[in-house]
Design a protein around this motif. Sequence first.
Motif, PDB file in Angstrom:
ATOM      1  N   ARG A 129      32.085  78.908  24.067  1.00  0.00           N
ATOM      2  CA  ARG A 129      33.008  78.496  22.650  1.00  0.00           C
ATOM      3  C   ARG A 129      33.467  77.140  22.628  1.00  0.00           C
ATOM      4  NH1 ARG A 129      35.863  84.181  20.853  1.00  0.00           N
ATOM      5  NH2 ARG A 129      34.005  85.245  20.294  1.00  0.00           N
ATOM      6  N   MET A 130      34.013  76.702  23.800  1.00  0.00           N
ATOM      7  CA  MET A 130      34.821  75.279  24.036  1.00  0.00           C
ATOM      8  C   MET A 130      33.665  74.372  23.842  1.00  0.00           C
ATOM      9  SD  MET A 130      37.615  76.048  27.114  1.00  0.00           S
ATOM     10  CE  MET A 130      37.933  74.344  27.066  1.00  0.00           C
ATOM     11  N   ARG A 131      32.436  74.642  24.679  1.00  0.00           N
ATOM     12  CA  ARG A 131      31.190  73.833  24.594  1.00  0.00           C
ATOM     13  C   ARG A 131      30.716  73.427  22.894  1.00  0.00           C
ATOM     14  NH1 ARG A 131      28.153  76.218  27.877  1.00  0.00           N
ATOM     15  NH2 ARG A 131      29.109  75.183  29.618  1.00  0.00           N
ATOM     16  N   ASP A 132      30.379  74.703  22.538  1.00  0.00           N
ATOM     17  CA  ASP A 132      29.996  74.781  21.142  1.00  0.00           C
ATOM     18  C   ASP A 132      31.164  73.842  20.011  1.00  0.00           C
ATOM     19  OD1 ASP A 132      29.711  75.225  18.364  1.00  0.00           O
ATOM     20  OD2 ASP A 132      29.865  77.280  18.556  1.00  0.00           O
ATOM     21  N   SER A 133      32.403  74.021  20.390  1.00  0.00           N
ATOM     22  CA  SER A 133      33.350  73.268  19.740  1.00  0.00           C
ATOM     23  C   SER A 133      33.325  71.789  19.955  1.00  0.00           C
ATOM     24  CB  SER A 133      34.853  73.862  19.807  1.00  0.00           C
ATOM     25  OG  SER A 133      35.922  73.021  19.216  1.00  0.00           O
ATOM     26  N   ASP A 134      33.251  71.347  21.258  1.00  0.00           N
ATOM     27  CA  ASP A 134      33.122  69.810  21.705  1.00  0.00           C
ATOM     28  C   ASP A 134      32.082  69.302  21.024  1.00  0.00           C
ATOM     29  OD1 ASP A 134      35.549  70.356  23.067  1.00  0.00           O
ATOM     30  OD2 ASP A 134      34.536  70.580  24.979  1.00  0.00           O
ATOM     31  N   ARG A 135      30.855  70.054  21.051  1.00  0.00           N
ATOM     32  CA  ARG A 135      29.420  69.203  20.516  1.00  0.00           C
ATOM     33  C   ARG A 135      29.344  69.273  19.026  1.00  0.00           C
ATOM     34  NH1 ARG A 135      24.311  72.669  22.683  1.00  0.00           N
ATOM     35  NH2 ARG A 135      25.274  72.171  24.475  1.00  0.00           N
ATOM     36  N   ARG A 136      30.199  70.104  18.397  1.00  0.00           N
ATOM     37  CA  ARG A 136      30.192  69.986  16.889  1.00  0.00           C
ATOM     38  C   ARG A 136      31.158  68.743  16.757  1.00  0.00           C
ATOM     39  NH1 ARG A 136      29.467  73.566  12.454  1.00  0.00           N
ATOM     40  NH2 ARG A 136      28.369  74.874  13.986  1.00  0.00           N
ATOM     41  N   ARG A 137      32.246  68.821  17.132  1.00  0.00           N
ATOM     42  CA  ARG A 137      33.133  67.687  16.862  1.00  0.00           C
ATOM     43  C   ARG A 137      32.604  66.454  17.108  1.00  0.00           C
ATOM     44  NH1 ARG A 137      36.720  69.132  20.474  1.00  0.00           N
ATOM     45  NH2 ARG A 137      37.852  70.546  19.132  1.00  0.00           N
ATOM     46  N   VAL A 138      31.832  66.174  18.358  1.00  0.00           N
ATOM     47  CA  VAL A 138      31.011  64.962  18.519  1.00  0.00           C
ATOM     48  C   VAL A 138      29.857  64.834  17.335  1.00  0.00           C
ATOM     49  CG1 VAL A 138      29.596  63.651  20.081  1.00  0.00           C
ATOM     50  CG2 VAL A 138      31.403  65.029  21.036  1.00  0.00           C
ATOM     51  N   GLN A 139      29.407  65.845  17.185  1.00  0.00           N
ATOM     52  CA  GLN A 139      28.310  65.793  16.066  1.00  0.00           C
ATOM     53  C   GLN A 139      28.843  65.353  14.767  1.00  0.00           C
ATOM     54  OE1 GLN A 139      26.421  69.414  14.990  1.00  0.00           O
ATOM     55  NE2 GLN A 139      24.645  68.617  15.026  1.00  0.00           N
ATOM     56  N   TYR A 140      29.607  65.893  14.211  1.00  0.00           N
ATOM     57  CA  TYR A 140      30.261  65.775  13.083  1.00  0.00           C
ATOM     58  C   TYR A 140      30.868  64.129  12.904  1.00  0.00           C
ATOM     59  CZ  TYR A 140      29.872  70.431  10.847  1.00  0.00           C
ATOM     60  OH  TYR A 140      29.439  71.458  10.278  1.00  0.00           O
ATOM     61  N   ALA A 141      31.238  63.665  14.080  1.00  0.00           N
ATOM     62  CA  ALA A 141      31.949  62.345  13.991  1.00  0.00           C
ATOM     63  C   ALA A 141      30.964  61.252  13.495  1.00  0.00           C
ATOM     64  CB  ALA A 141      32.519  62.085  15.193  1.00  0.00           C
ATOM     65  N   ALA A 142      29.767  61.830  13.882  1.00  0.00           N
ATOM     66  CA  ALA A 142      28.556  60.705  13.437  1.00  0.00           C
ATOM     67  C   ALA A 142      28.093  60.667  12.151  1.00  0.00           C
ATOM     68  CB  ALA A 142      27.290  60.796  14.533  1.00  0.00           C
ATOM     69  N   LEU A 143      28.452  61.822  11.264  1.00  0.00           N
ATOM     70  CA  LEU A 143      27.898  62.228  10.105  1.00  0.00           C
ATOM     71  C   LEU A 143      29.044  62.045   8.885  1.00  0.00           C
ATOM     72  CD1 LEU A 143      26.383  65.639  10.833  1.00  0.00           C
ATOM     73  CD2 LEU A 143      25.173  63.325  10.970  1.00  0.00           C
ATOM     74  N   ASN A 144      28.380  61.492   7.848  1.00  0.00           N
ATOM     75  CA  ASN A 144      29.303  61.444   6.787  1.00  0.00           C
ATOM     76  C   ASN A 144      29.461  62.973   6.028  1.00  0.00           C
ATOM     77  OD1 ASN A 144      27.228  62.299   4.809  1.00  0.00           O
ATOM     78  ND2 ASN A 144      26.813  59.966   4.892  1.00  0.00           N
ATOM     79  N   VAL A 145      30.321  63.115   4.828  1.00  0.00           N
ATOM     80  CA  VAL A 145      30.796  64.382   4.629  1.00  0.00           C
ATOM     81  C   VAL A 145      29.198  64.994   3.888  1.00  0.00           C
ATOM     82  CG1 VAL A 145      31.974  65.816   2.978  1.00  0.00           C
ATOM     83  CG2 VAL A 145      32.957  63.855   3.643  1.00  0.00           C
ATOM     84  N   GLN A 146      28.599  64.512   3.337  1.00  0.00           N
ATOM     85  CA  GLN A 146      27.366  65.014   2.734  1.00  0.00           C
ATOM     86  C   GLN A 146      26.557  65.440   3.596  1.00  0.00           C
ATOM     87  OE1 GLN A 146      24.712  63.561  -0.927  1.00  0.00           O
ATOM     88  NE2 GLN A 146      23.682  62.858   0.895  1.00  0.00           N
ATOM     89  N   GLU A 147      26.167  64.607   4.832  1.00  0.00           N
ATOM     90  CA  GLU A 147      25.387  65.121   5.818  1.00  0.00           C
ATOM     91  C   GLU A 147      25.952  66.409   6.715  1.00  0.00           C
ATOM     92  OE1 GLU A 147      23.484  61.149   7.447  1.00  0.00           O
ATOM     93  OE2 GLU A 147      25.567  61.518   8.140  1.00  0.00           O
ATOM     94  N   ARG A 148      27.460  66.461   6.751  1.00  0.00           N
ATOM     95  CA  ARG A 148      27.973  67.571   7.332  1.00  0.00           C
ATOM     96  C   ARG A 148      28.075  68.885   6.398  1.00  0.00           C
ATOM     97  NH1 ARG A 148      32.271  63.897   8.427  1.00  0.00           N
ATOM     98  NH2 ARG A 148      33.822  64.862   7.123  1.00  0.00           N
ATOM     99  N   LEU A 149      28.071  68.678   5.147  1.00  0.00           N
ATOM    100  CA  LEU A 149      27.762  69.914   4.474  1.00  0.00           C
ATOM    101  C   LEU A 149      26.451  70.414   4.378  1.00  0.00           C
ATOM    102  CD1 LEU A 149      28.890  71.684   2.004  1.00  0.00           C
ATOM    103  CD2 LEU A 149      28.377  69.955   0.199  1.00  0.00           C
ATOM    104  N   ALA A 150      25.300  69.551   4.349  1.00  0.00           N
ATOM    105  CA  ALA A 150      24.005  69.986   4.560  1.00  0.00           C
ATOM    106  C   ALA A 150      23.686  70.694   5.689  1.00  0.00           C
ATOM    107  CB  ALA A 150      23.097  68.399   4.280  1.00  0.00           C
TER     108      ALA A 150
END
Length: 227
Positions: A129-150
């Motif tokens: 779960r921690m790895r999931d959260s860290d990966r998602r945080r890094v991933q979302y940092a590189a995306l704009n809001v539209q990309e995150r919603l998609a």
Amino acid sequence: MRFEDGVPFVVRLEAEDRQALFESGTPLVFPARQVLLREHEPTAHVLILLSGWTKVTSAAANGYEALLALRGPGDIIGEGAVLSGRPRGATVTALKRVEALAVDAARFSGLLAERPDISRKLLALTSDRMRDSDRRRVQYAALNVQERLALLLLELIDSHGEDSEEGVQLTAGLTQSELAGSVGASREAVARLLKGLRERGIVRTGRRGLVVVRPDVLRKMVRPENR
């Protein structure tokens, strides 16, 4: 993108350990939108989800509510507070009718001592779960809001999608505020994006919730390395 914590806790357990855990619990039923666990409250038990889905949220001082996770059949919730002895770190709310087993904190701690393999599997789940959260945080940092919603809508198609005549019905029943909390944006920003998606015929919204009509277009909005 698939995350490691997609394997429910009880599925990770050996049959004997799973049976011991189930025998330690008291059956409970929660109607839709009822709070199962409340943030900042003292710890008394853990819950093993048997059916139905829940949302895990945390509220900021200004009232902003972040959607942290969705938990469903086979998942364990509330274990972090039991292990740390601290108040609950998040609120868990039923999205629809939920059946669960409540295991008293003392009994759960005893099970972990009596059956070390349960402890190891719980530690592995926490790590995933921690790895999931860290990966998602890094991933979302590189995306704009539209990309995150998609990306979020594509993930919900995989985990909570049912084919319908119009497209793929998202059964999680999340509100616009909950979608916004999941992608780290304001409700107004997500409302504007959903309006744009509706106007382009990519999604439909109504009393039954959100239907994704063109998942192929959503995939084109997200760069391949982030899917």
